[in-house]
Design a protein around this motif. Structure first.
Motif, short mmCIF file in Angstrom:
data_model
loop_
_atom_site.label_atom_id
_atom_site.label_comp_id
_atom_site.label_asym_id
_atom_site.label_seq_id
_atom_site.Cartn_x
_atom_site.Cartn_y
_atom_site.Cartn_z
N SER A 11 0.84 -1.21 0.00
CA SER A 11 0.00 0.00 0.00
C SER A 11 0.87 1.26 0.00
CB SER A 11 -0.95 0.00 1.19
OG SER A 11 -0.22 -0.06 2.40
N TYR A 12 2.01 1.21 0.68
CA TYR A 12 2.93 2.34 0.68
C TYR A 12 3.51 2.54 -0.71
CZ TYR A 12 6.80 5.38 2.01
OH TYR A 12 7.68 6.43 2.10
N LEU A 13 3.85 1.46 -1.39
CA LEU A 13 4.35 1.54 -2.76
C LEU A 13 3.33 2.21 -3.67
CD1 LEU A 13 6.30 0.84 -5.09
CD2 LEU A 13 5.23 -1.42 -5.15
N LYS A 14 2.08 1.79 -3.55
CA LYS A 14 1.02 2.36 -4.39
C LYS A 14 0.85 3.86 -4.15
CE LYS A 14 -1.65 -1.92 -4.54
NZ LYS A 14 -2.90 -2.58 -4.07
N ALA A 15 0.96 4.28 -2.91
CA ALA A 15 0.72 5.68 -2.57
C ALA A 15 1.94 6.58 -2.77
CB ALA A 15 0.25 5.78 -1.11
N HIS A 16 3.13 6.01 -2.82
CA HIS A 16 4.36 6.82 -2.85
C HIS A 16 5.34 6.39 -3.94
CE1 HIS A 16 2.84 7.10 1.33
NE2 HIS A 16 3.19 8.38 1.21
N ALA A 17 4.85 5.92 -5.05
CA ALA A 17 5.72 5.36 -6.10
C ALA A 17 6.81 6.33 -6.55
CB ALA A 17 4.89 4.90 -7.29
N ALA A 18 6.45 7.56 -6.87
CA ALA A 18 7.44 8.53 -7.36
C ALA A 18 8.51 8.81 -6.30
CB ALA A 18 6.75 9.82 -7.77
N ILE A 20 9.43 6.83 -3.88
CA ILE A 20 10.23 5.62 -3.72
C ILE A 20 11.30 5.54 -4.81
CG2 ILE A 20 10.16 3.10 -3.91
CD1 ILE A 20 7.43 3.25 -2.43
N VAL A 21 10.90 5.79 -6.03
CA VAL A 21 11.86 5.74 -7.14
C VAL A 21 12.96 6.77 -6.94
CG1 VAL A 21 12.14 6.14 -9.63
CG2 VAL A 21 10.22 4.77 -8.79
N ARG A 22 12.60 7.96 -6.53
CA ARG A 22 13.59 9.02 -6.27
C ARG A 22 14.54 8.60 -5.15
NH1 ARG A 22 10.26 12.75 -6.00
NH2 ARG A 22 9.85 12.69 -3.75
N ASN A 23 13.99 8.07 -4.07
CA ASN A 23 14.82 7.66 -2.93
C ASN A 23 15.74 6.49 -3.28
OD1 ASN A 23 13.77 9.63 -1.29
ND2 ASN A 23 12.28 8.29 -0.31
N LEU A 24 15.26 5.56 -4.08
CA LEU A 24 16.10 4.43 -4.48
C LEU A 24 17.33 4.92 -5.22
CD1 LEU A 24 13.47 1.78 -5.65
CD2 LEU A 24 14.96 1.62 -3.67
N GLY A 25 17.15 5.89 -6.10
CA GLY A 25 18.27 6.43 -6.85
C GLY A 25 19.24 7.20 -5.98
N GLU A 26 18.73 7.89 -4.97
CA GLU A 26 19.59 8.70 -4.10
C GLU A 26 20.29 7.86 -3.04
OE1 GLU A 26 16.95 11.63 -2.50
OE2 GLU A 26 16.75 12.69 -4.41
N LEU A 31 14.75 -1.75 -1.33
CA LEU A 31 13.50 -1.60 -0.60
C LEU A 31 12.73 -2.91 -0.70
CD1 LEU A 31 11.47 0.28 0.87
CD2 LEU A 31 10.51 0.79 -1.37
N ILE A 32 12.31 -3.42 0.43
CA ILE A 32 11.56 -4.68 0.46
C ILE A 32 10.09 -4.34 0.57
CG2 ILE A 32 11.17 -6.81 1.74
CD1 ILE A 32 14.15 -6.42 2.71
#
Length: 91
Positions: A11-18, A20-26, A31-32
């Motif tokens: 549910s967090y992935l669905k609500a915060h996708a953009a 999450i992608v930004r944080n993964l790159g930084e 992320l599990i």
């Protein structure tokens, strides 16, 4: 890297996708994602993924080389170089 802080429900992935992608790159930390309380997916940035793939390919090559050494499927480098030079001169 503390994995416990990198576990989120789907549910967090669905609500915060953009985000999450930004944080993964930084952050360059995986992320599990869990579903129904069970870990289902690991997400990571592309550079980390590529580095992991390169590392795995290198480890497989090393394992194959070790297996060939154990099986006696090796030749001295000087013999191989000599044979290659002779082959080149024969052309």
């Amino acid at each position: 890297m503390k994995l416990s802080s990198q576990i989120k429900p789907i549910s967090y992935l669905k609500a915060h996708a953009a985000e999450i992608v930004r944080n993964l790159g930084e952050q360059r930390e995986p992320l599990i994602i869990t579903q129904n309380g069970e870990a289902k997916v690991v997400m990571q940035d592309i550079e980390s993924y590529e580095q992991t793939q390169e590392t795995m390919a290198l480890l497989k090559t090393l394992a194959l080389g070790n297996r060939q050494i154990e099986e006696g499927k090796v030749q001295p480098a000087t013999d191989v170089i000599k044979r290659l030079r002779e082959g080149r001169q024969a052309r």
